[in-house]
Design a protein around this motif. Structure first.
Motif, mmCIF file in Angstrom:
data_model
loop_
_atom_site.group_PDB
_atom_site.id
_atom_site.type_symbol
_atom_site.label_atom_id
_atom_site.label_comp_id
_atom_site.label_asym_id
_atom_site.label_seq_id
_atom_site.Cartn_x
_atom_site.Cartn_y
_atom_site.Cartn_z
ATOM 1 N N PRO A 1 0.959 -1.339 0.060
ATOM 2 C CA PRO A 1 0.125 0.140 -0.137
ATOM 3 C C PRO A 1 0.828 0.972 0.210
ATOM 4 O O PRO A 1 1.888 1.220 0.178
ATOM 5 N N VAL B 1 -0.008 4.737 6.463
ATOM 6 C CA VAL B 1 -0.350 3.478 7.774
ATOM 7 C C VAL B 1 0.798 5.104 8.443
ATOM 8 O O VAL B 1 1.297 5.830 8.326
ATOM 9 N N ASP B 2 0.355 4.803 10.186
ATOM 10 C CA ASP B 2 1.260 5.331 10.888
ATOM 11 C C ASP B 2 2.827 4.453 11.385
ATOM 12 O O ASP B 2 2.874 4.199 11.726
ATOM 13 N N TRP B 3 3.253 5.466 11.104
ATOM 14 C CA TRP B 3 4.614 4.975 11.734
ATOM 15 C C TRP B 3 5.326 5.527 12.575
ATOM 16 O O TRP B 3 6.434 4.583 13.249
ATOM 17 N N ASP B 4 4.833 5.264 13.525
ATOM 18 C CA ASP B 4 4.728 5.804 14.997
ATOM 19 C C ASP B 4 4.617 4.303 15.610
ATOM 20 O O ASP B 4 4.581 4.114 17.091
ATOM 21 N N PHE B 5 3.783 3.696 15.141
ATOM 22 C CA PHE B 5 3.118 2.524 15.423
ATOM 23 C C PHE B 5 4.602 1.581 16.460
ATOM 24 O O PHE B 5 5.752 1.107 15.692
ATOM 25 N N PRO B 6 4.082 1.359 17.731
ATOM 26 C CA PRO B 6 5.072 0.505 18.826
ATOM 27 C C PRO B 6 5.117 -0.605 17.713
ATOM 28 O O PRO B 6 4.681 -1.923 18.106
ATOM 29 N N ALA B 7 5.471 -1.393 17.288
ATOM 30 C CA ALA B 7 6.311 -2.374 16.105
ATOM 31 C C ALA B 7 7.571 -2.197 15.780
ATOM 32 O O ALA B 7 8.155 -0.972 15.253
ATOM 33 N N THR B 8 8.622 -3.224 15.182
ATOM 34 C CA THR B 8 10.115 -3.581 14.830
ATOM 35 C C THR B 8 9.518 -3.432 13.399
ATOM 36 O O THR B 8 8.638 -3.867 12.762
ATOM 37 N N ASP C 1 9.130 -7.303 13.094
ATOM 38 C CA ASP C 1 7.153 -7.389 13.367
ATOM 39 C C ASP C 1 6.232 -6.888 12.367
ATOM 40 O O ASP C 1 5.527 -7.838 11.652
ATOM 41 N N ILE C 2 7.059 -6.203 10.947
ATOM 42 C CA ILE C 2 5.934 -5.798 9.835
ATOM 43 C C ILE C 2 6.182 -6.458 9.405
ATOM 44 O O ILE C 2 5.215 -7.118 8.360
ATOM 45 N N GLN D 1 12.886 0.216 15.264
ATOM 46 C CA GLN D 1 11.404 0.575 15.634
ATOM 47 C C GLN D 1 11.001 1.367 14.546
ATOM 48 O O GLN D 1 12.117 2.247 14.100
ATOM 49 N N ILE D 2 10.238 1.254 13.477
ATOM 50 C CA ILE D 2 9.900 1.981 12.357
ATOM 51 C C ILE D 2 9.466 2.882 13.034
ATOM 52 O O ILE D 2 9.965 3.889 11.085
ATOM 53 N N PHE E 1 8.405 -1.912 3.813
ATOM 54 C CA PHE E 1 6.993 -2.873 2.861
ATOM 55 C C PHE E 1 7.321 -3.491 2.182
ATOM 56 O O PHE E 1 6.861 -4.316 1.183
ATOM 57 N N ARG F 1 8.434 -6.679 3.272
ATOM 58 C CA ARG F 1 6.794 -7.550 3.499
ATOM 59 C C ARG F 1 6.817 -8.157 2.616
ATOM 60 O O ARG F 1 5.462 -9.573 2.559
#
Lengths: 260, 288
Positions: free
Chosen positions: A78, A83-90, A93-94, A133-134, A146, A149
């Protein structure tokens, strides 16, 4: 084999048709650019093909099947800004999300899934960043995550929405190399692209849109002055550049890597 | 013993609200909890009018149904009418709350009902409502209810962890995989609605809204992964309940209020700590 076909496809947004009666086919193993001015329905076409937007009429077929039957063979990238790149994910994870499957959402992910994700990260050169973190990544690095992924999806056809927007030269080079690798592996890659200058260089097949289909085919057939005039209409600034481009039939330097 | 029950109830509410609130924050709908707290009023009144009793289970069900209804309306307004989600939250809950107010004023002549007496409990009364099994004293009913709810919330998050993660982060990609993002959304909202209503009944309004937002927001500052954020949420939630209780005893003030204040103090503390840490890092980087 036909990788992608649209038949009489009409999609509207707020009762306003964004795509009108689109009909075209794309053979397997091509690097395809969907090109057209702003608001010409490029993103809509991708979303309709992924089944995210519903068509008013007509249909899309992937490898001669309806997208719903063949999701496991479709990879999707996409728009980065969606998307929100401040999301708590590494980064890891993505990338692992590429291994999520509709039916397998509740089960455990296997070691093989992890290896596929690791391999995808290595291919885009982001493996060293796997635990970051992203939010700590640059725009180009985010885009590469992306792409990783979607690689982890191990699909046969990939639909990407503007992967070249707002990224640095190194990321552009890296993504371009991966796209070419994918093509030599027989994958079909279809992407929305906004920059006419680089289109000639990147793609071997082009779909030219302006709500209606202007032309679809190999890039030499499609990127003619007449077609571009039809697609871009009265936009003089663009037109003169196109004329220039067509006249010289060569690849000019791109203006800027970043639109942002 | 009473102190223990109150702190335990506060912690249970903090954890179940906080875990769900973490998802709400990440989905940019943190104020949905506040919205639900108001939107449930007509549900309570209607449940009362239909059943002609103040049985708390019926009222809870009516309330939870209207909570869920409000999340549907919010979603429909945002998607179909293409209104910003904060505006659609605002429209939905003021409208439903107003209907509730009208219903109360129409029927209050023959009914002993208003939102204070049925909905907004006080945590200080938790130990008074004891559950008996025959002769045996099993402890306060709200603890059992809240404990059971927390168990359900944790089970839901554990089983659906990946589904909630991917649909919160990237709904388009999820739909592309064929995942039903709407279903996940409504399951989450159903859980939020039920938890909010149940917790209101026991501990009151401010505390529920505070626990939905503040501990997960504090955790968000410190986390780079969703699991970490959830663990910190639990820690800050329980700390808020504990510190809040002793603040309240010290000040002889409202316990719910003090717990909410404590969560805010923790948030500020973490924020300041982080700013200082960053400054120090910068300073060290420059001097080196």
């Amino acid at each position: 084999m036909i990788a992608f076909e649209a038949h009489n496809l009409t999609v509207s947004y707020d009762k306003q048709p964004v795509l009108w009666d689109i009909d075209f086919e794309i053979p397997e193993g091509k690097l395809v650019g969907i090109i057209g001015p702003n608001g010409s329905g490029k993103t809509t076409l991708i979303k309709a093909a992924m089944g995210i937007l519903e068509a008013d009429s007509g249909f899309v077929k992937i490898f001669e099947k309806s997208p719903d039957e063949i999701r496991e063979r479709m990879g999707y990238v996409p728009q980065r800004q969606s998307v929100d790149w401040d999301f708590p994910a590494t980064v890891m994870d993505i990338t692992m999300m590429g291994r999520y499957r509709k039916g397998k959402l509740f089960g455990r992910l296997s070691k093989a899934d992890r290896e596929i994700a690791v391999d995808s990260l290595k291919r885009v050169g982001m493996y060293d960043f796997r635990d970051r973190q992203i939010s700590e990544l640059s725009g180009g690095q985010q885009q590469r995550v992306f792409i990783a992924r979607s690689l982890a999806q191990q699909a046969d056809i990939y639909l990407m929405d503007e992967p070249f927007v707002g990224i640095d030269a190194a990321s552009e080079e890296s993504i371009l190399n991966i796209l070419r690798e994918m093509r030599s592996a027989g994958k079909t890659v279809i992407m929305v692209h906004h920059d006419l200058h680089t289109a000639l260089e990147f793609f071997d097949w082009v779909v030219l849109l302006n709500t209606r289909l202007v032309a679809a085919g190999s890039k030499d057939e499609v990127l003619t002055e007449e077609n571009l005039r039809t697609a871009y209409g009265g936009k003089l600034n663009v037109l003169s550049r196109i004329a220039d481009l067509v006249k010289r039939q060569e690849y000019p330097l791109r203006e800027e890597d970043s639109k942002e | 013993m009473n102190d223990f029950w109150i702190i335990l109830e506060g912690s249970l509410v903090a954890v179940s609200c906080g875990l769900l609130g973490a998802y709400l924050i990440l989905r940019k709908m943190a104020m949905v909890g506040d919205a639900i707290s108001h939107a449930v009023l007509p549900g309570i009144v209607i449940a009362y009018l239909v059943a002609q009793s103040r049985s708390s289970i019926l009222l809870l069900l009516g309330a939870a149904l209207f909570g869920l209804l409000s999340t549907f309306l919010i979603e429909i307004l945002a998607k179909k009418a293409r209104i910003q989600s904060d505006a659609s939250i605002g429209i939905t809950f003021t409208w439903l709350f107003a209907i509730g107010v009208i219903l109360v004023s129409l029927y209050s002549g023959n009914a002993d009902i208003d939102q204070d007496c049925v909905l907004y409990g006080d945590i200080a009364f938790v130990p008074l409502d004891t559950l008996f099994l025959g002769e045996r004293d099993l402890g306060p009913t709200p603890i059992w209810l809240q404990g059971f709810n927390l168990f359900l919330v944790i089970a839901m998050i554990r089983i659906g962890y990946r589904g909630f993660l991917i649909t919160s982060f990237d709904p388009s990609f999820s739909s592309g995989l064929g995942i039903k993002t709407d279903t996940w959304h409504y399951v989450l909202m159903g859980a939020v609605s039920f938890t909010v209503v149940l917790s209101f009944n026991a501990v009151g309004a401010i505390l529920v809204v505070a626990f939905l937002v503040v501990p997960p927001a504090t955790a968000y500052l410190l986390s780079n992964q969703l699991q970490t954020m959830m663990i910190y949420t639990v820690i800050f939630g329980v700390l808020s309940a504990l510190i809040g209780f002793y603040l309240a005893t010290w000040w002889s003030a409202s316990i719910s209020g003090a717990m909410a204040v404590a969560s805010g103090i923790l948030f500020l503390g973490v924020l300041v700590y982080q700013k200082l840490l960053r400054k120090r890092k910068k300073f060290l980087a420059i001097t080196n």
